[in-house]
Structures are given as C-alpha cells and as structure tokens.
Design a protein around this motif. Structure first.
Motif, PDB file in Angstrom:
ATOM      1  N   VAL A 157       0.842  -1.202   0.000  1.00 22.65           N
ATOM      2  CA  VAL A 157       0.000   0.000   0.000  1.00 22.65           C
ATOM      3  C   VAL A 157       0.876   1.251   0.000  1.00 22.65           C
ATOM      4  O   VAL A 157       0.557   2.250  -0.650  1.00 22.65           O
ATOM      5  N   GLY A 158       2.006   1.189   0.719  1.00 25.61           N
ATOM      6  CA  GLY A 158       2.911   2.335   0.744  1.00 25.61           C
ATOM      7  C   GLY A 158       3.456   2.659  -0.631  1.00 25.61           C
ATOM      8  O   GLY A 158       3.501   3.826  -1.050  1.00 25.61           O
ATOM      9  N   TYR A 159       3.867   1.621  -1.380  1.00 19.76           N
ATOM     10  CA  TYR A 159       4.349   1.841  -2.747  1.00 19.76           C
ATOM     11  C   TYR A 159       3.261   2.472  -3.612  1.00 19.76           C
ATOM     12  O   TYR A 159       3.514   3.412  -4.383  1.00 19.76           O
ATOM     13  N   ALA A 160       2.046   1.934  -3.512  1.00 16.38           N
ATOM     14  CA  ALA A 160       0.943   2.447  -4.330  1.00 16.38           C
ATOM     15  C   ALA A 160       0.642   3.906  -3.985  1.00 16.38           C
ATOM     16  O   ALA A 160       0.439   4.744  -4.881  1.00 16.38           O
ATOM     17  N   ALA A 161       0.630   4.219  -2.685  1.00 11.10           N
ATOM     18  CA  ALA A 161       0.276   5.576  -2.254  1.00 11.10           C
ATOM     19  C   ALA A 161       1.334   6.595  -2.668  1.00 11.10           C
ATOM     20  O   ALA A 161       1.007   7.639  -3.265  1.00 11.10           O
ATOM     21  N   VAL A 162       2.605   6.302  -2.370  1.00  6.49           N
ATOM     22  CA  VAL A 162       3.640   7.283  -2.701  1.00  6.49           C
ATOM     23  C   VAL A 162       3.841   7.373  -4.208  1.00  6.49           C
ATOM     24  O   VAL A 162       4.199   8.434  -4.735  1.00  6.49           O
TER      25      VAL A 162
END
Length: 203
Positions: A157-162
């Motif tokens: 989720v962190g990769y997708a968000a940033v």
C-alpha cells in the motif's frame, strides 16, 4: 527448629522452580524465589510435618504453574523454546523479505497504483503463511508479531500511495523513485529490527 524452607519437600520444590526460571534476569529470579520463600515461611511454622508442607505446597501450586506466572507476558522464550522461537521468526521474516522484494520489482516497473495493489494480491498465500508464522513466533512480543504480519501489505500500500502522489507532483520522472526508495528503506529497517529481536531473545 529449622525454617520451613529448609524442609526436604520445600527444598526440592524450590530447586525445581529455580530451574524453570532459568533465563529470567537474575535479579527478577531472586525476587520471585524470595517471595515464594517468604510465603512458605509465613504459612508453615518451623518443624512443620510432611503433611503440613504438602498441604501448603498444594495450595501454592506446582513449580511449573508459579514459573508460568513469572514468564507470563515476556518476549524471552523459556528454556527449550529458543530454537522454535528463532526458526519461526526467521521463517516469517524470510517470507516477508521475499514478498517485499517481489512487490518492489513490480512497483518500480509499474506506474498505476492499482496495478501494484492488484499484483500484490497475487502473494496473498505467502502473506497468509507469514501471518501464521508471525503469530506463532514466541520470540516476539504481540506488537512485533502484528508488525511482522502487516509488513508486506503495508509496504504494498505504501508503494501504491507514494507512487500516486509522486506521479501527481512530478509527472513521469525519475524523481518518482525517491519516495519508493524511502518506502523500501523503512520496510527493510523494520524487517531487520524483527530479525534482530528474535535472534537476540533466543541467545
């Protein structure tokens, strides 16, 4: 007359308890043993009969039950559990590391956040294995178990968000890799901390 804690039955009981407490901080172990001796001295008069001693020891519980209370809530595994605590935690970390490596390769080659999350769901079975291993690892605290269980999905989720934020700010640019590297760095830092924790308590 001798003290109640020098009675052969209580001496044997205390020896068993001391062995079961091996691995606890020496000061805390001494405190537990002192508390038990104080209880026995207060419950048994000097020169107590064998029946009296057996009755008080029965009321007190077995050495194992007292040791269980002393160990309760500790991240440090009991003697004999160090191998189990190590391999479960290491196995969970390895599965997490593999999942993070794969989602990192996907994330750095994909532009759409939803594609990153969609591909991340392909690893739901390995993630489930990591969750089970994490929850069973006795070398971790509850917080560390939850952190291990959530590390892979949080990284995805962190990769997708940033990635989404970076694209909106920089557009198609190599600068988009900077926040991705930050996410990877945090994930690796957490993973290394978990490995160090489980290997430290197993020593």
């Amino acid at each position: 007359m001798s003290s109640s804690t020098t009675h052969p039955l209580t001496e044997a009981w205390l020896r068993d308890l001391e062995l079961l407490l091996h691995g606890i901080d020496p000061g805390e172990r001494a405190e537990v043993l002192a508390g038990v001796r104080e209880h026995l001295d207060g419950s048994l008069p000097p020169g107590a009969s064998d029946d009296d001693v057996r009755r008080v020891l029965t009321d007190l519980g077995s050495p194992q039950s007292v040791a269980d209370e002393a160990w309760a809530g500790r991240a440090i595994p009991r003697p004999g559990a160090s191998i189990r605590s190590t391999w479960l935690g290491i196995a969970a970390s390895c599965v997490n590391g593999l999942g993070i490596a794969l989602v990192t390769l996907w994330s750095w080659s994909l532009a759409a956040p939803f594609e990153i999350i969609a591909l991340g769901t392909l690893l739901v079975i390995p993630w489930g294995i990591a969750v089970v291993l994490s929850m069973l690892a006795p070398g971790w605290t509850t917080r560390q178990r939850v952190t291990s269980a959530l590390l892979f999905p949080a990284t995805t989720v962190g990769y997708a968000a940033v990635g989404e934020v970076a694209v909106r700010i920089f557009g198609p640019s190599r600068l988009n890799l900077i926040p991705m590297v930050v996410v990877l760095g945090v994930a690796v830092w957490v993973l290394v901390g978990l490995v160090r924790a489980v290997t430290r308590v197993a020593r």
